[in-house]
Enzyme design. Structure first.
Site, mmCIF file in Angstrom:
data_model
loop_
_atom_site.group_PDB
_atom_site.id
_atom_site.type_symbol
_atom_site.label_atom_id
_atom_site.label_comp_id
_atom_site.label_asym_id
_atom_site.label_seq_id
_atom_site.Cartn_x
_atom_site.Cartn_y
_atom_site.Cartn_z
ATOM 1 N N LYS A 1 0.861 -1.317 0.076
ATOM 2 C CA LYS A 1 0.103 -0.182 0.047
ATOM 3 C C LYS A 1 1.111 1.439 -0.013
ATOM 4 O O LYS A 1 0.842 2.202 -0.644
ATOM 5 C CB LYS A 1 -0.990 -0.065 1.146
ATOM 6 N N GLN B 1 -4.251 -1.414 9.973
ATOM 7 C CA GLN B 1 -4.120 -2.589 9.344
ATOM 8 C C GLN B 1 -4.785 -3.440 10.069
ATOM 9 O O GLN B 1 -4.355 -3.673 11.337
ATOM 10 C CB GLN B 1 -2.777 -2.900 8.877
ATOM 11 N N ASP C 1 -10.655 3.401 4.945
ATOM 12 C CA ASP C 1 -11.050 2.289 4.887
ATOM 13 C C ASP C 1 -12.709 2.251 4.868
ATOM 14 O O ASP C 1 -13.336 1.410 4.628
ATOM 15 C CB ASP C 1 -10.679 1.259 6.042
#
Ligand code: NAD
Length: 297
Positions: free
Chosen positions: A52, A96, A119
């Site tokens: 990422k 994460q 997210d």
């Protein structure tokens, strides 16, 4: 034979659009920034965060990696989130998952400022999506929507079936398709007559985590299939293969279009994280989304 939907090419196209938009922002002095927080040493999570960060920088954006030890307390993590919420260089924050067991993931995700929640998992963003007024949308379902729009254009009036109701994929996918004016059915592990439900669907998005659950004989001829599943299968030769939630070789004979596994939805997920970061940066500067961005209107 179905058209094979090429997620790698679609993701590359999206990254090129993002790179161009980021370059255009540099002259007014804006540099979108994404902060990534990794707790612990899980190799798979570390590799996701690395990829990422690399793709963020390749698009001309800034990546800020925060690697914390497994022993990090929830309080320490919340303090870092608060610091990132207040950092003007950071437009998007990603924690994460999974987090270690001693940390309450919901409490942590809820502490991210909703406008920086790239997210799309903060309760404000999930509520806005459910309410038909999306702000930031989870990356995997957003990627599925981009592929569907590329393939079909207007989705209005289509009969859509989503298999799976997780907070990460199935549930937001159903809400997104509803916002696109589809007639949406959501199936899950307790649904009855799954094959019958599938046979009625013009659009089928499968996110069940069950290898080859959907068979060719279940599919309406000409339907568009988006296979989100990623399952590892061990062959007799000792090799591991990735398979989706759809029996690809059967489905490709019946469907109008289908995503392969790998190379379908997977590549779109990180591309949509980059898109969410760009859109968050634009919104924080009071600027509107570019014409080409899905959900821009
Ligand atoms: P999850 O386990 O959280 O949810 C699975 C959902 O499927 C549940 O709602 C469950 O009710 C439903 N389900 C399970 N078995 C079923 C059955 N037999 N019939 C009908 N419904 C059933 O999983 P998730 O996080 O939503 O992920 C789903 C799949 O997508 C997994 O294979 C995961 O690896 C994959 N995934 C891929 C990406 C990507 O980038 N391509 C991203 C996230 C998840």
């Amino acid at each position: 034979m179905a058209h094979i939907i090429d997620g790698k090419t679609a993701a590359q196209t999206l990254r090129t659009q993002i790179t161009q938009q980021v370059a255009a922002l540099h002259s007014p002095g804006i540099s979108p920034g994404l902060a990534m927080v990794l707790v612990g040493e899980d190799p798979a999570s570390a590799s996701y965060v690395h990829s990422k960060a690399r793709q963020t920088e390749e698009c001309g954006m800034q990546a800020f990696e925060h690697k914390l030890p497994q022993s990090t307390t929830q309080q320490q993590l919340l303090r870092l989130i608060e610091q990132l919420n207040g950092d003007a260089r950071v437009h998007g924050i990603l924690v994460q998952l999974p987090l270690p067991d001693h940390i309450d993931a919901v409490a942590v995700l809820s502490r991210i400022a909703p406008d920086k929640d790239v997210d799309g998992l903060h309760p404000v963003n999930t509520a806005r999506l459910a309410d038909g007024n999306p702000n930031i949308v989870p990356c995997t379902p957003l990627g599925c929507l981009v592929l569907l729009r590329n393939e079909l254009g207007d989705l209005s009036g289509k009969q859509a079936l989503v298999i799976g109701r997780s907070h990460l994929v199935g549930r937001p996918m159903s809400h997104l398709l509803l916002s696109q004016h589809c007639t949406v059915t959501t199936a899950h592990s307790r649904s009855q007559n799954l094959a019958e439900l599938c046979r009625q669907a013009d659009i089928l998005v499968v996110a069940a985590g069950q290898p080859e659950l959907v068979r060719g004989s279940w599919i309406k001829p000409g339907a568009t299939l988006i296979d989100v599943g990623i399952n590892r299968q061990h062959g007799e030769d000792g090799k591991t293969a990735l398979v989706g939630d759809v029996a690809f070789r059967e489905a490709v004979e019946v469907a109008g279009a289908i995503t392969p596994v790998p190379g379908g939805v997977g590549p779109m997920t990180i591309a949509c994280l980059l898109l969410n970061t760009l859109l968050a940066a634009l919104r924080q500067q009071g600027m509107s989304a570019p014409e080409w961005a899905v959900l821009a209107h």
